[in-house]
Design a protein around this motif. Sequence first.
Motif, PDB file in Angstrom:
ATOM      1  N   GLY A   1       0.829  -1.200   0.000  1.00  0.00           N
ATOM      2  CA  GLY A   1       0.000   0.000   0.000  1.00  0.00           C
ATOM      3  C   GLY A   1       0.861   1.246   0.000  1.00  0.00           C
ATOM      4  N   PRO A   2       0.332   2.368  -0.467  1.00  0.00           N
ATOM      5  CA  PRO A   2       1.142   3.586  -0.606  1.00  0.00           C
ATOM      6  C   PRO A   2       1.525   4.244   0.707  1.00  0.00           C
ATOM      7  CG  PRO A   2      -1.156   4.020  -1.168  1.00  0.00           C
ATOM      8  CD  PRO A   2      -1.045   2.535  -0.985  1.00  0.00           C
ATOM      9  N   ASP A   3       0.794   3.966   1.799  1.00  0.00           N
ATOM     10  CA  ASP A   3       1.062   4.651   3.060  1.00  0.00           C
ATOM     11  C   ASP A   3       1.904   3.829   4.029  1.00  0.00           C
ATOM     12  OD1 ASP A   3      -0.444   6.831   2.234  1.00  0.00           O
ATOM     13  OD2 ASP A   3      -2.317   5.955   2.977  1.00  0.00           O
ATOM     14  N   ASP A   4       2.294   2.618   3.637  1.00  0.00           N
ATOM     15  CA  ASP A   4       3.107   1.790   4.523  1.00  0.00           C
ATOM     16  C   ASP A   4       4.485   2.414   4.719  1.00  0.00           C
ATOM     17  OD1 ASP A   4       3.263  -1.158   5.724  1.00  0.00           O
ATOM     18  OD2 ASP A   4       5.180  -0.730   4.747  1.00  0.00           O
ATOM     19  N   THR A   5       5.061   2.221   5.904  1.00  0.00           N
ATOM     20  CA  THR A   5       6.365   2.821   6.191  1.00  0.00           C
ATOM     21  C   THR A   5       7.455   2.299   5.260  1.00  0.00           C
ATOM     22  OG1 THR A   5       6.703   1.129   7.904  1.00  0.00           O
ATOM     23  CG2 THR A   5       5.844   3.249   8.618  1.00  0.00           C
ATOM     24  N   GLU A   6       7.389   1.021   4.912  1.00  0.00           N
ATOM     25  CA  GLU A   6       8.381   0.483   3.991  1.00  0.00           C
ATOM     26  C   GLU A   6       8.246   1.129   2.609  1.00  0.00           C
ATOM     27  OE1 GLU A   6      10.723  -1.456   4.801  1.00  0.00           O
ATOM     28  OE2 GLU A   6      10.126  -2.143   6.782  1.00  0.00           O
ATOM     29  N   THR A   7       7.015   1.362   2.167  1.00  0.00           N
ATOM     30  CA  THR A   7       6.803   2.017   0.871  1.00  0.00           C
ATOM     31  C   THR A   7       7.328   3.451   0.907  1.00  0.00           C
ATOM     32  OG1 THR A   7       4.822   0.656   0.521  1.00  0.00           O
ATOM     33  CG2 THR A   7       5.057   2.618  -0.841  1.00  0.00           C
ATOM     34  N   ARG A   8       7.088   4.153   2.010  1.00  0.00           N
ATOM     35  CA  ARG A   8       7.597   5.522   2.130  1.00  0.00           C
ATOM     36  C   ARG A   8       9.120   5.553   2.099  1.00  0.00           C
ATOM     37  NH1 ARG A   8       4.905   6.165   7.169  1.00  0.00           N
ATOM     38  NH2 ARG A   8       6.681   7.410   7.754  1.00  0.00           N
ATOM     39  N   LEU A   9       9.743   4.617   2.784  1.00  0.00           N
ATOM     40  CA  LEU A   9      11.201   4.556   2.787  1.00  0.00           C
ATOM     41  C   LEU A   9      11.723   4.250   1.383  1.00  0.00           C
ATOM     42  CD1 LEU A   9      13.882   4.548   4.273  1.00  0.00           C
ATOM     43  CD2 LEU A   9      13.508   2.154   4.857  1.00  0.00           C
ATOM     44  N   THR A  10      11.059   3.338   0.670  1.00  0.00           N
ATOM     45  CA  THR A  10      11.467   3.017  -0.696  1.00  0.00           C
ATOM     46  C   THR A  10      11.334   4.234  -1.606  1.00  0.00           C
ATOM     47  OG1 THR A  10      10.805   0.703  -0.400  1.00  0.00           O
ATOM     48  CG2 THR A  10      11.017   1.501  -2.663  1.00  0.00           C
ATOM     49  N   HIS A  11      10.246   4.989  -1.436  1.00  0.00           N
ATOM     50  CA  HIS A  11      10.046   6.196  -2.254  1.00  0.00           C
ATOM     51  C   HIS A  11      11.150   7.211  -1.996  1.00  0.00           C
ATOM     52  CE1 HIS A  11       7.474   9.911  -3.365  1.00  0.00           C
ATOM     53  NE2 HIS A  11       7.994   9.376  -4.461  1.00  0.00           N
ATOM     54  N   TYR A  12      11.510   7.382  -0.741  1.00  0.00           N
ATOM     55  CA  TYR A  12      12.587   8.325  -0.407  1.00  0.00           C
ATOM     56  C   TYR A  12      13.902   7.872  -1.046  1.00  0.00           C
ATOM     57  CZ  TYR A  12      16.443  10.293   2.250  1.00  0.00           C
ATOM     58  OH  TYR A  12      17.613  10.895   2.606  1.00  0.00           O
ATOM     59  N   GLN A  13      14.201   6.574  -0.968  1.00  0.00           N
ATOM     60  CA  GLN A  13      15.455   6.080  -1.542  1.00  0.00           C
ATOM     61  C   GLN A  13      15.444   6.185  -3.070  1.00  0.00           C
ATOM     62  OE1 GLN A  13      15.140   2.315   0.558  1.00  0.00           O
ATOM     63  NE2 GLN A  13      17.001   2.766   1.701  1.00  0.00           N
ATOM     64  N   TYR A  14      14.286   5.970  -3.676  1.00  0.00           N
ATOM     65  CA  TYR A  14      14.189   6.128  -5.133  1.00  0.00           C
ATOM     66  C   TYR A  14      14.515   7.571  -5.532  1.00  0.00           C
ATOM     67  CZ  TYR A  14      11.904   7.171  -9.566  1.00  0.00           C
ATOM     68  OH  TYR A  14      11.631   7.642 -10.811  1.00  0.00           O
ATOM     69  N   LYS A  15      13.943   8.533  -4.826  1.00  0.00           N
ATOM     70  CA  LYS A  15      14.206   9.932  -5.160  1.00  0.00           C
ATOM     71  C   LYS A  15      15.686  10.273  -4.964  1.00  0.00           C
ATOM     72  CE  LYS A  15      11.198  11.892  -2.469  1.00  0.00           C
ATOM     73  NZ  LYS A  15      10.430  12.985  -1.824  1.00  0.00           N
TER      74      LYS A  15
END
Length: 576
Positions: free
Chosen positions: A542-556
């Motif tokens: 899901g988009p709001d999961d902490t792991e997804t948020r961390l992945t998004h930050y690392q992608y950027k």
Amino acid sequence: MGRPLGALRGRTDQANELATWLRKVTLGKAVRKLEEDFSYSTTSWSEYRSGSRLPPEKLLRAVVELYIREPKMRERQLAEGVRLLEAARRAEAAADNKGVPPALPVPALPQRGNDLVSEALLRLDDARLRQIEALQKLAASERRRLQLEDMVSVLQERCTLLEGERDRARADARAVLERELEMSREYRRQADEKLEHARRAEEKAYRLRLAAERQVSRQRIALSRSDRTEATGAAESPSAGPQSMGRPSLDQIFNVLQVAQEQLDSQDDELDDLEVLLERDADEDATSKPASALLIVPEQPVNTFTPGQSGVPEPPVNSEHGNPPVGENSDGQWWYALEADREWKDAFEAAKEDLMRGRVIAHGVLTRFEAVLGPDHEMILHIRGVLAGWLGLDGGAAGAATAYTVLLADRLRIQGPDHPATIATRGQIAHWRREAGDAAGAATAYAELLADRLRIQGPDHPATIAARFPLAYARGENGDRTGAAQDLADILADQSRVLGPDDLGVLASRRSVATWRGRNGDPVGAARAFAELLVDSRRVLGPDDTETRLTHYQYKYWRGQARWWRRLRRAARPAQ
């Protein structure tokens, strides 16, 4: 107005005198207020004001600075407080040296199964490790904030002096001073921004510290409940001093600000990672299955760059607490005697602020129990593992590797090569050799660990697959990055085949491997891998999961690094 204070409970008269003085200085202040002002827990403040625990000197000085306004009175009270603290420390040291009473025998508790208690013990160890890491992050945040406050003061004084010199200067020199003043004001603005950043980071570190303490409390309660359940079913830094108030050059100021920005960026990453770990642990506590339904083995240290696992975690390696009682030949009952020991508790409390002092106290516990139980008892081996881990965390990585090597020989002799604690010690040797910069030695130790996993559990067991990751990383550290990259791709393929592509451990491993690629010269590949992982994380978690948020930050982050890398390559091409 706080509640009436209870009776003094210091071990010595000097400790009670110090507590009495501290009560006078903090008169009328509730423990909640003290916690807000100084970032020490309410439990710690209750112990400081009862005399059962001595406060650190830096806290004592901070209390006097904040609560006593009159300069002469402040100076007298500070001198008195330091004198009482030193006297209390000497008295406690003398009391400790008078002789240790005979150790209590390990209670002969009834035999019972290990699954439930072992899992609870492991979770408690992990929570304690998070707690110490959170305390270290908070201390680093405090030091960085103080450094930036000093820099702001230096720049403010510089601007004031330049304004005065500009007003008195001749017309031909005024333009130069005006330019220098303008640059100084700009650096002051930048320093103010970084100071605000540092204050936010310190507040975040403090919240994480409280979250870590809550997790330790929850795991202690869980351990107690697990013990009762099985019993029923069967029939337990000093801040950087003020910088020179002279007038450093603008180049020096610029360099300091650049370094501060790099440190703040690095700290943000570390705090985000720690926050994710704490939130993930809390989610696992809330949704985990009954302990008897799981087979749990300790995870690798938090500060080791290792892919996430699923099913059975990575081999038992716990850099802080040694090896908990797990395995068929361990009844685990000695753990309760050790946990109940007051001196052992003191060692852990001391280690939160000073690992050296914690080790000194723990050595005393080791000597006392060894005299009763003998050198081959499981408790003694466990304490030796704790001491070796603390030595490594205190900067002695090479010494920790040596201590674990000696411990491994004893575990092989006493417990055999297949015991979980023996395998855990192999992992510790590999980890601390790697931390000490011995890449070749770490690779050898990781190879031995993998051989044990293959022999005991087979090639497709999740723990065996997880043990292949650090060996591949070690290969890259030894210079063969191409071979390491191919090994990591093969391991990810095997892990996905065994666990499934949507397994949380597989997603975590992909994140770690992508980070490794970026750190080893392939930012474009890292950005591409994180882009693919982000799509799968949003679908699975899901988009709001902490792991997804961390992945998004690392992608950027890696996308930005890839852009710079492409620009540098274009700039380096010869003109056509």
